[in-house]
Design an enzyme around this catalytic site. Structure first.
Site, short mmCIF file in Angstrom:
data_model
loop_
_atom_site.label_atom_id
_atom_site.label_comp_id
_atom_site.label_asym_id
_atom_site.label_seq_id
_atom_site.Cartn_x
_atom_site.Cartn_y
_atom_site.Cartn_z
N ASP A 476 0.84 -1.21 0.00
CA ASP A 476 0.00 0.00 0.00
C ASP A 476 0.87 1.26 0.00
O ASP A 476 2.07 1.21 0.32
CB ASP A 476 -0.89 -0.05 1.25
CG ASP A 476 -2.15 0.78 1.13
OD1 ASP A 476 -2.27 1.56 0.17
OD2 ASP A 476 -3.02 0.65 2.01
N ASP A 546 -10.77 2.28 -3.20
CA ASP A 546 -11.34 2.04 -1.87
C ASP A 546 -12.86 2.08 -1.92
O ASP A 546 -13.52 1.74 -0.94
CB ASP A 546 -10.83 3.09 -0.88
CG ASP A 546 -9.47 2.68 -0.31
OD1 ASP A 546 -9.08 1.52 -0.51
OD2 ASP A 546 -8.81 3.53 0.31
#
Ligand code: DGJ
Length: 727
Positions: A476, A546
Site C-alpha cells: 500500500d 477504496d
C-alpha cells in the site's frame, strides 16, 4: 511487418499489422521529422507530408524559425525555434538551454532491449523489431537515442529515449519527455481518465481546442486524479469504429500528457515525466533513460484500442508466477474489522471462509508495531503479539490447517513520526531541513531514493516474509509526496528526488519479486492512486479503488478496463450498506461486479446475513467456471450506465470466439417496460451459440446485429450473467 530503412529517401517505415509509422531525415542538417502515423500504407516515400520544402523557400535564405516551428518532429527540442511543447530541455554549466537534434546513425535489430532500471514492455526476437535512432547535438556533445519497438502481432509501438553525455563536462537535463507525436489536426477528440480518491479513472472525452490541454501529476505517484494516458480520437470514432491513437506512459510518478493545437492547425501530443521540479545532472559518460510510452493504434474504435492494451499488458508487461494463473479467492479483513482484530477474530473469519471455498485470508493494516489506528507505527514491521497472539507463524499455520493461504499488508514507503523507526532515524523521512513537513494520514514518506533506507525497510519486510509462510503481499502507499528534500542529494541534485524515489520503488519491488517469486503481489495506493503500467510490471493485480460499492465500481472498473486487463483489477464483494456511500445492493450483484476483476471478499463473513453467506459457494463456483474466460478473453463495452443512466452491460469473449460471458446490471429500474434489446459484440457471426440460461440457439450474427431481449427486473441494482457457448 517490422522496420525498414529506405536509404535513398532517408525514410524509416515501421509497420504493425494494421498501422504504419514513418520517420524522415530532413535537410542537410539531418533533422528527424515525423511523416505519418495511421492506417497501413504501402508507399515508402511520403516525405511531402512534412511540408519541409514549403517552409524553406530557398536553401540559402530560409526562415529558420518558421521552419523549426512547423516541421513535424519526432522529438522536439527547446530553444531553437520550435515553440511548441518540447521534449528535451537542458541547462549547461554556462546557463544555456538550447538544444537541437541531428541524425547520426541507426540500428535495426530483432527483439526489444530492457530499459535501465525502469519497467517496460518486453518481447523476444519473434515478437519484436527495434529501431535505435542515434542523434546528437554537436555543440552540447549530447547524444540522444530514440528507441522504437514494433510488436509484430499487435498494433503497438513502444518508444523510449536515452540521453548520453559525451561531452567533457556535466550537463543538467531540465526536461526529458518520452515522446511527442505530430499530426495534422482533424478536429480530434481526446480521451483521458480523471478522478479522485474513491472515484478513480472516470472516462472523459472532449474536443481538443486551440492551445494546450494538459493532464498531469505532481503528487509523486501517477495519482487518483489523472492517468498517465491520453488517446487521440477522430471526431466520429466510437466504441467500434474510427481511428484512435493511445499513449500510455509506463511510469508511476509525476507525469504530464498534453495535446496542443498549433498556429498551423497541427496537433502535437507530448507525454513523459513532468518537468516541474525535475532536473537531472548528467556527468560525463552518464546516460539518462526516460520511461517507455506505449503507442497503440486502432482503426476499430476505442474498443480496438482497449483490447490491444489488454493483450499487450497481459502478455508483454505483467510477469511472475501469477501472470497467466487464476488468483486465489481471498478474504481481506480491512472493511471487516479495520484495526480492531486479533488472532481469534482472524481465525474465526478464516474458519467460516474456508467452509465456503474462499482460499486465502489477507491481514490488512494493523498487525504490526503499536498500530491500533492510523496515527503510528509505520516502519515498525514487527508483529504486534498483543493482537497476533502466538505470532504470525502460528497464525499462518492455523490458517494453512484450514486449507487456506495467508497474505499480509505492508506500507513500506512510509514512516510514522510516532514509530521506533522514526525515533531511531528521523533523517529517513523526505524533508527539508528547517521546515516542518506536511503530514498526511499522520505519516511521512521515506526517502527511498537512498539505498540504506531501502535496505533497512527491505530487511524488516523480508524477515516477516521468511519467518512465516506468507503467500500474498498487499503493498500500500497512502499519501502523496510533499516537502521534497533529501539529505543525501547535493543542492544541484535535489530536482532528481521525485524520479529517484520512483526508481527506488521499482528497485524494491524488483528485489521482492525476485526473492519471493511465489508471493502474489498486489499493489495499492489509497485504493487506486497508483494504478499504472509501471506498477503492473511488478504486480499482476492492483487494488482498483477504496470504493467497494458495486454500482460505483461499475464506472471505476469501466474506466480502469479502458486500458488495463480485467485480470489486473483488484475487486471484492464488500459489506452493505456500503462503507463507501451507504448504498445497499444485492449480494448477487456485488458478486457479478467483482467477477470482472480478481474476485475476493472484504467483509466480516461471521456477521453477514445467512442468505448472503449461503450464496458464497455459488459465487465461488461461478468464479472458477468463468475466471479463465474473464482473465484471458476479449473485453467489449456494450452499454455504460454513465451514458444511459439505466443499465450497464459488458462482455468477455474467448480468444477463439466460441464462448462469451455477458454481465448485465440494471442500475435503475424503469416503470412500464418489458424487455431491453442488447446487442452483443465480438462473436463469430455464422456460428450457432446456445444461451445457457434459456437454452435458446442463435447465430453470432443474430446475437450481435439483431440483439437479445433482457427482461426488465423488479428493482434497482439487479444483475444477471448471460453465458453463451458455440455448439
Ligand atoms: C488504503 C487501502 O486502499 C485499503 O484497502 C486499506 O488497505 C487501507 N489503506 C489500510 O490502511
Amino acid at each position: 511487418m517490422g522496420i525498414q530503412y529506405y536509404e535513398k529517401n532517408r525514410v524509416f517505415k515501421l509497420d504493425t499489422p494494421k498501422s504504419t509509422y514513418m520517420i524522415g531525415i530532413v535537410d542537410e542538417e539531418n533533422f528527424i521529422g515525423h511523416i505519418y502515423y495511421g492506417k497501413t500504407i504501402i508507399d515508402t516515400d511520403m516525405r511531402y507530408l512534412m511540408r519541409s520544402e514549403e517552409i524553406v523557400p530557398s536553401k540559402n535564405n530560409r526562415d529558420r524559425v518558421s521552419f523549426m516551428d512547423s516541421l513535424p518532429m519526432e522529438f522536439s527540442t527547446h530553444g531553437i525555434g520550435d515553440f511548441r511543447e518540447s521534449c528535451l530541455s537542458v541547462k549547461t554549466k554556462s546557463g544555456h538551454s538550447a538544444c537541437s537534434l541531428s541524425y547520426v546513425s541507426h540500428e535495426i535489430y530483432k527483439g526489444k532491449p530492457l530499459l535501465q532500471d525502469l519497467p517496460a514492455t518486453f518481447g523476444d526476437e519473434k515478437d519484436c523489431t527495434t529501431l535505435e535512432l542515434t542523434c546528437e547535438d554537436k555543440s552540447l556533445q549530447l547524444r540522444i537515442v530514440l528507441v522504437y519497438t514494433v510488436f509484430e502481432a499487435l498494433d503497438v509501438i513502444a518508444r523510449s529515449v536515452r540521453v548520453v553525455n559525451v561531452s567533457k563536462e556535466a550537463i543538467y537535463l531540465t526536461k526529458v519527455l518520452s515522446a511527442c507525436l505530430d499530426m495534422d489536426n482533424k478536429d480530434f477528440d481526446m480521451l483521458t481518465l480523471y478522478g479522485l480518491w474513491s472515484k478513480e479513472r472516470m472516462i472523459n472525452r472532449k474536443r481538443i481546442t486551440d492551445g494546450k490541454q494538459m493532464i498531469s501529476s505532481l503528487r509523486g505517484v501517477s495519482s487518483h486524479q489523472e492517468q498517465p494516458f491520453m488517446a487521440i480520437l477522430e471526431p466520429d470514432a466510437n466504441e467500434d469504429q474510427g481511428e484512435v491513437f493511445g499513449l500510455n506512459l509506463v511510469y508511476s510518478g509525476n507525469f504530464m500528457a498534453q495535446a496542443e493545437i498549433t498556429q498551423f492547425n497541427m496537433l502535437r501530443t507530448a507525454i513523459g515525466i513532468n518537468s516541474v521540479d525535475f532536473s537531472w545532472k548528467l556527468e560525463t559518460g552518464e546516460s539518462f533513460t526516460a520511461p517507455e510510452v506505449v503507442l497503440v493504434y486502432s482503426s476499430e474504435g476505442i474498443g480496438g484500442m482497449t483490447r490491444t492494451y489488454h493483450d499487450l499488458y497481459r502478455n508483454h508487461l505483467i510477469r511472475g508466477e501469477y501472470k497467466d494463473k487464476k488468483r486465489p479467492i481471498l478474504i481481506n479483513n480491512w472493511e471487516a474489522t479495520y484495526f480492531d482484530f486479533d488472532t481469534d477474530k482472524l481465525l474465526s473469519i478464516a474458519e467460516e471462509a474456508s467452509k465456503v471455498g474462499i482460499e486465502m485470508l489477507v491481514i490488512d493494516d494493523g498487525w504490526f508495531g503499536t498500530r491500533n489506528d492510523d496515527n503510528c507505527a509505520l516502519g515498525d514491521w514487527v508483529v504486534n503479539e498483543n493482537k497476533i497472539k502466538g505470532g504470525l507463524k502460528h497464525l499462518t499455520e492455523e490458517v494453512n490447517k484450514l486449507g487456506m493461504k495467508l497474505g499480509i499488508w505492508f506500507e513500506p514507503e512510509m514512516i510514522s513520526p510516532d514509530s521506533d523507526l522514526y525515533r531511531a532515524h528521523p533523517d529517513y523521512a523526505i524533508q527539508i531541513a528547517g521546515r516542518t513537513g506536511a503530514l498526511a494520514r499522520n505519516q511521512l514518506v521515506l526517502d527511498i531514493s537512498r539505498k540504506e533506507v531501502r535496505d533497512a525497510i527491505y530487511c524488516s519486510l523480508s524477515k516477516i516474509l521468511t519467518d512465516a509462510n506468507i503467500e500474498y503481499v498487499k503493498w500500500d502507499m497512502n499519501r502523496a509526496l510533499t516537502d521534497l528534500g533529501s539529505i543525501c542529494l547535493a543542492e544541484d541534485r535535489q530536482g532528481e528526488l521525485y524520479h529517484r524515489y520512483v526508481l527506488g520503488l521499482y528497485e524494491l519491488q524488483e528485489r521482492l519479486t525476485h526473492d519471493f517469486p511465489h508471493i502474489l503481489l498486489e499493489n495499492c495506493s489509497s485504493g487506486g492512486g497508483r494504478f499504472d503500467p509501471g506498477m503492473l510490471y511488478y504486480s499482476p493485480q492492483i487494488w482498483c479503488s477504496d470504493d467497494t460499492d458495486a454500482i460505483e465500481r461499475l464506472r471505476i472498473q469501466e474506466g480502469t478496463a479502458l486500458i488495463y486487463p480485467l485480470s489486473s483489477m483488484g475487486s471484492h464483494i464488500a459489506d452493505c450498506p456500503s462503507h463507501s456511500n451507504g448504498r445497499s445492493t444485492p449480494f448477487s450483484t456485488r458478486g457479478y461486479v467483482a467477477l470482472a476483476g480478481t474476485f475476493g471478499y472484504e467483509l466480516d463473513i461471521t456477521k453477514i446475513p445467512k442468505e448472503d453467506r449461503d450464496m458464497i459457494p455459488e459465487q465461488v463456483a461461478m468464479y472458477h467456471k468463468y475466471n479463465d474466460l474473464v482473465r484471458n478473453g476479449n473485453y467489449y463495452r456494450i452499454a455504460s450506465y454513465h451514458d444511459n443512466h439505466e443499465y450497464d452491460c459488458y462482455g468477455v469473449v474467448s480468444k477463439d470466439g466460441k464462448e462469451a460471458l455477458i454481465t448485465y446490471i440494471q442500475v435503475s429500474a424503469r416503470p412500464n417496460y418489458r424487455t431491453r434489446r442488447v446487442y452483443l459484440k465480438g462473436l463469430l457471426k455464422d456460428t450457432i451459440y446456445r444461451i445457457e440460461e434459456t437454452g435458446e440457439e442463435l447465430s453470432g450474427g443474430a446475437l450481435m446485429y439483431a440483439g437479445i431481449n433482457i427482461a426488465n427486473m423488479w428493482g434497482d441494482y439487479l444483475g444477471k450473467l448471460i453465458h453463451i457457448v458455440a455448439i
